[in-house]
Design a protein around this motif. Sequence first.
Motif, PDB file in Angstrom:
ATOM      1  N   ARG B 139      -0.930   6.819  -2.704  1.00  0.00           N
ATOM      2  CA  ARG B 139      -0.339   5.616  -3.279  1.00  0.00           C
ATOM      3  C   ARG B 139      -0.963   4.376  -2.632  1.00  0.00           C
ATOM      4  O   ARG B 139      -1.282   3.397  -3.307  1.00  0.00           O
ATOM      5  CB  ARG B 139       1.174   5.640  -3.058  1.00  0.00           C
ATOM      6  CG  ARG B 139       1.858   4.507  -3.751  1.00  0.00           C
ATOM      7  CD  ARG B 139       3.358   4.745  -3.820  1.00  0.00           C
ATOM      8  NE  ARG B 139       3.967   3.736  -4.652  1.00  0.00           N
ATOM      9  CZ  ARG B 139       5.213   3.831  -5.088  1.00  0.00           C
ATOM     10  NH1 ARG B 139       5.955   4.865  -4.794  1.00  0.00           N
ATOM     11  NH2 ARG B 139       5.711   2.865  -5.840  1.00  0.00           N
ATOM     12  N   HIS B 140      -1.139   4.476  -1.329  1.00  0.00           N
ATOM     13  CA  HIS B 140      -1.748   3.370  -0.586  1.00  0.00           C
ATOM     14  C   HIS B 140      -3.124   3.018  -1.184  1.00  0.00           C
ATOM     15  O   HIS B 140      -3.496   1.851  -1.282  1.00  0.00           O
ATOM     16  CB  HIS B 140      -1.886   3.763   0.885  1.00  0.00           C
ATOM     17  CG  HIS B 140      -2.520   2.704   1.711  1.00  0.00           C
ATOM     18  ND1 HIS B 140      -1.859   1.552   2.066  1.00  0.00           N
ATOM     19  CD2 HIS B 140      -3.762   2.595   2.223  1.00  0.00           C
ATOM     20  CE1 HIS B 140      -2.669   0.793   2.766  1.00  0.00           C
ATOM     21  NE2 HIS B 140      -3.827   1.390   2.880  1.00  0.00           N
ATOM     22  N   SER B 141      -3.831   4.048  -1.578  1.00  0.00           N
ATOM     23  CA  SER B 141      -5.173   3.857  -2.125  1.00  0.00           C
ATOM     24  C   SER B 141      -5.159   3.070  -3.445  1.00  0.00           C
ATOM     25  O   SER B 141      -6.161   2.489  -3.846  1.00  0.00           O
ATOM     26  CB  SER B 141      -5.819   5.234  -2.302  1.00  0.00           C
ATOM     27  OG  SER B 141      -6.898   5.180  -3.177  1.00  0.00           O
ATOM     28  N   PHE B 142      -3.985   3.051  -4.101  1.00  0.00           N
ATOM     29  CA  PHE B 142      -3.900   2.389  -5.414  1.00  0.00           C
ATOM     30  C   PHE B 142      -3.254   1.013  -5.370  1.00  0.00           C
ATOM     31  O   PHE B 142      -3.052   0.385  -6.394  1.00  0.00           O
ATOM     32  CB  PHE B 142      -3.162   3.291  -6.411  1.00  0.00           C
ATOM     33  CG  PHE B 142      -4.067   4.342  -6.995  1.00  0.00           C
ATOM     34  CD1 PHE B 142      -4.652   4.149  -8.236  1.00  0.00           C
ATOM     35  CD2 PHE B 142      -4.369   5.486  -6.277  1.00  0.00           C
ATOM     36  CE1 PHE B 142      -5.509   5.099  -8.755  1.00  0.00           C
ATOM     37  CE2 PHE B 142      -5.230   6.437  -6.798  1.00  0.00           C
ATOM     38  CZ  PHE B 142      -5.809   6.259  -8.026  1.00  0.00           C
ATOM     39  N   GLU B 143      -2.924   0.581  -4.166  1.00  0.00           N
ATOM     40  CA  GLU B 143      -2.311  -0.742  -4.084  1.00  0.00           C
ATOM     41  C   GLU B 143      -3.335  -1.819  -4.410  1.00  0.00           C
ATOM     42  O   GLU B 143      -4.509  -1.677  -4.097  1.00  0.00           O
ATOM     43  CB  GLU B 143      -1.741  -0.973  -2.669  1.00  0.00           C
ATOM     44  CG  GLU B 143      -0.380  -0.323  -2.510  1.00  0.00           C
ATOM     45  CD  GLU B 143       0.055  -0.263  -1.064  1.00  0.00           C
ATOM     46  OE1 GLU B 143      -0.643  -0.825  -0.209  1.00  0.00           O
ATOM     47  OE2 GLU B 143       1.099   0.360  -0.811  1.00  0.00           O
ATOM     48  N   THR B 144      -2.852  -2.903  -5.009  1.00  0.00           N
ATOM     49  CA  THR B 144      -3.779  -3.990  -5.310  1.00  0.00           C
ATOM     50  C   THR B 144      -4.043  -4.797  -4.036  1.00  0.00           C
ATOM     51  O   THR B 144      -3.188  -4.901  -3.173  1.00  0.00           O
ATOM     52  CB  THR B 144      -3.213  -4.931  -6.388  1.00  0.00           C
ATOM     53  OG1 THR B 144      -1.914  -5.320  -5.962  1.00  0.00           O
ATOM     54  CG2 THR B 144      -3.137  -4.250  -7.729  1.00  0.00           C
ATOM     55  N   ALA B 145      -5.237  -5.325  -3.958  1.00  0.00           N
ATOM     56  CA  ALA B 145      -5.601  -6.098  -2.779  1.00  0.00           C
ATOM     57  C   ALA B 145      -5.057  -7.506  -2.910  1.00  0.00           C
ATOM     58  O   ALA B 145      -4.864  -8.018  -4.009  1.00  0.00           O
ATOM     59  CB  ALA B 145      -7.110  -6.124  -2.633  1.00  0.00           C
ATOM     60  N   ASP B 146      -4.804  -8.143  -1.763  1.00  0.00           N
ATOM     61  CA  ASP B 146      -4.272  -9.506  -1.779  1.00  0.00           C
ATOM     62  C   ASP B 146      -5.313 -10.499  -2.288  1.00  0.00           C
ATOM     63  O   ASP B 146      -5.032 -11.355  -3.093  1.00  0.00           O
ATOM     64  CB  ASP B 146      -3.831  -9.916  -0.366  1.00  0.00           C
ATOM     65  CG  ASP B 146      -2.670  -9.055   0.086  1.00  0.00           C
ATOM     66  OD1 ASP B 146      -1.975  -8.498  -0.791  1.00  0.00           O
ATOM     67  OD2 ASP B 146      -2.475  -8.922   1.303  1.00  0.00           O
ATOM     68  N   GLU B 147      -6.507 -10.343  -1.765  1.00  0.00           N
ATOM     69  CA  GLU B 147      -7.536 -11.291  -2.187  1.00  0.00           C
ATOM     70  C   GLU B 147      -8.159 -10.748  -3.466  1.00  0.00           C
ATOM     71  O   GLU B 147      -8.950  -9.816  -3.417  1.00  0.00           O
ATOM     72  CB  GLU B 147      -8.631 -11.429  -1.141  1.00  0.00           C
ATOM     73  CG  GLU B 147      -8.151 -11.550   0.275  1.00  0.00           C
ATOM     74  CD  GLU B 147      -9.074 -10.826   1.217  1.00  0.00           C
ATOM     75  OE1 GLU B 147     -10.217 -11.266   1.357  1.00  0.00           O
ATOM     76  OE2 GLU B 147      -8.671  -9.808   1.781  1.00  0.00           O
ATOM     77  N   ALA B 151     -11.954  -7.946  -4.943  1.00  0.00           N
ATOM     78  CA  ALA B 151     -11.420  -6.619  -5.205  1.00  0.00           C
ATOM     79  C   ALA B 151     -11.585  -6.176  -6.649  1.00  0.00           C
ATOM     80  O   ALA B 151     -10.977  -5.202  -7.071  1.00  0.00           O
ATOM     81  CB  ALA B 151      -9.958  -6.577  -4.801  1.00  0.00           C
ATOM     82  N   ALA B 152     -12.429  -6.855  -7.400  1.00  0.00           N
ATOM     83  CA  ALA B 152     -12.537  -6.558  -8.824  1.00  0.00           C
ATOM     84  C   ALA B 152     -12.900  -5.096  -9.093  1.00  0.00           C
ATOM     85  O   ALA B 152     -12.314  -4.451  -9.963  1.00  0.00           O
ATOM     86  CB  ALA B 152     -13.564  -7.478  -9.472  1.00  0.00           C
TER      87      ALA B 152
END
Lengths: 251, 448
Positions: B139-147, B151-152
Amino acid sequence: MLEITDLTVRIADEEKEILRGINLTVPKGEVHAIMGPNGSGKSTLAYAIAGRDGYEVTGGDILWNGQSLLDMEPDERAAAGVFLGFQYPLEIPGVATMTFLRSALNALKKKRGMPELTTPEFLKLIRAKAAELGIKDEMLKRPLNVGFSGGEKKRMEVLQMSMLDPQLCVLDETDSGLDIDAIRIVAEGANRMRGPDRAMLVITHYQRLLDYIVPDKVHVLSGGRIVKTGGKELAHELEKSGYAEFTGKAA
Amino acid sequence: MSVVATRTEAEEQLARQFAKVAPELPGGAWVPAARLAAMRAFGDAGLPHRRIEEWKYTDLRIRLKAAHERAGCSQRKVDAGLLREALGEELASLACIRLVLVNGRYVSSSVPVGHEPGESWKFDSLAAVLGRPNFAWIRHSFETADEADGAAVRHLNSAFVSDGIVLTVSEGAKPALPIHIVSIIDADKPVAVTTRNIVRVGAGAKVTVIESHIGVSVSKNERQVTALTEFSVGDGAEAHHIQLVAGGADVVHLGQWDVSLAATAAYRGFQLTAGIGLARNESHVSFTGPDAKLDLSGLMLGRGRDHIDTTLVVNHTTTGCEGRELFKAVLDDRARAVFQGKVIVAPEAQKTDGKQMAQALMLSEDAEFDSKPELEIYADDVACGHGSTAAELDADMLFYLRSRGIPLADARAMLIESFAADALDKIENEELREAARAITVGWLGVAA
């Protein structure tokens, strides 16, 4: 037979001609020495024969066996039998010496219309030639000339020469940077190449090398011209008197 | 600052495709929401473009003209013939454990007797893992990045990923054979594929992992791949990680490596990118424990109008770590290579030892090499350096080889190989190194 007639050469981007009308004939079976002071055009002559880019022939001709070398690429000149032993052999990282020698030999065989050597034939040949020059297997496994000492590089030049079997050998300052033992080994290698079908041009600043490779004729090059020709004793005279007489004359 | 711009054709296509394929993509429970969030994050920022510093040389808004449809299933069976066609003789015959994805779906494995998965190593397909609940680390691997800006590729990957390999090497295990994750694309029209591999190497383990991205049929020269790899190396473990990407003028490869190294881990990564129309390989390396060693290298081969971008962000956050980066490019015609190497040394990362080198061999006056090394050093007791060169083939060396009878084309090839050799030599496995060399020589052969 090598016949050079009225050869003038300039280096690209420079106005001045370095060679200013060279006339020189080296018949097969003979060894001729070219001696001269620094800057007299000795290396330029060697490069002009081998066809290096940037050495522009502005006049005259270089005939080898009656055929002009001037329109040939360097590799075509090699196929025609020309070999230049470099004053400063280049280090080629990442190209194994064995691979290089085999590619060169087979490229020449192909151009000369001869069958390529099989791997066992090639290994047998190179081991025999390397042993004559005291070149260890370990050196053959290294990238070409990389990390070789000056003496090792010159031995490698002579090994290449004996493998590629040229008919016109041009040795450019083969003795530079070598101690007397190394000169002896290299000279013995060159002497083994002497024969009735081969012409040799030995370029040197010092007379020393010519004690080991005894020339049939000695030419003095100064200011881009051959200013004197004599027998082997001319080298000894030069050793005593130096080049002052000729540099004066040429200027 | 966000720049408001109209959506590009490719952005529109990606949004439409997502709406269409999302219901069919694997993953239950939290996965659909994570995909949607990733697609929104991507949609908000759009394709990265030149006004974003990290993408200044590789403007995807301009370069990515269209987004191909997602690949369907391939009818071809994975057999020796397909592997040879895709990988070439050398790589297909490599002694290894082979895990094969076709068109972005795990299809089959081939494991030599005595090397079967079990206590030493195991794998699963990502799609299978996503189908199970409660995999917190996935799940962690699928989190969206803040910046959103940087992260596109990750967001696109999270949104569209169809499958991949989740590989685990157990603590202290040393699988004797390399593990080769092969991603083959086989379609009779241009398609897009999105995969993600997750590799976890346990403490004290030792392993070689290869990822290759290759196409056959139309996909050989025309495909779009988004590939993400997460690679973590445990305490004292040793990992070799090699990526091979080969293709043609109409191939797009957007790759990202996220590597994390624990204390005293040794990681050696290598990327070969041969003849790709548009490639971006972005690697992020972080150190989670002291005294780890990183050796990251690669070879970019471009001709025609190929554009190959290698971007590194190496983040030294802990003491005593070593970083070595060597990237080389061979560029002909109007090809362009980009090297961006950012090395950050945090105040606490004392005794960091970093060296970076980027070198390009320019075979044409119209080729371009953009090299941007960036050192950001906040610690005072470090040894860090970088260098960058761009040169033509050495005329003296060429003359030397030709004077021995070697024709011009062969002499050039020899010198190009010579230039590439010290990058290729980073591959320790001899068989694999020869396979990478064969890809390089094959690429050169096309040039001659």
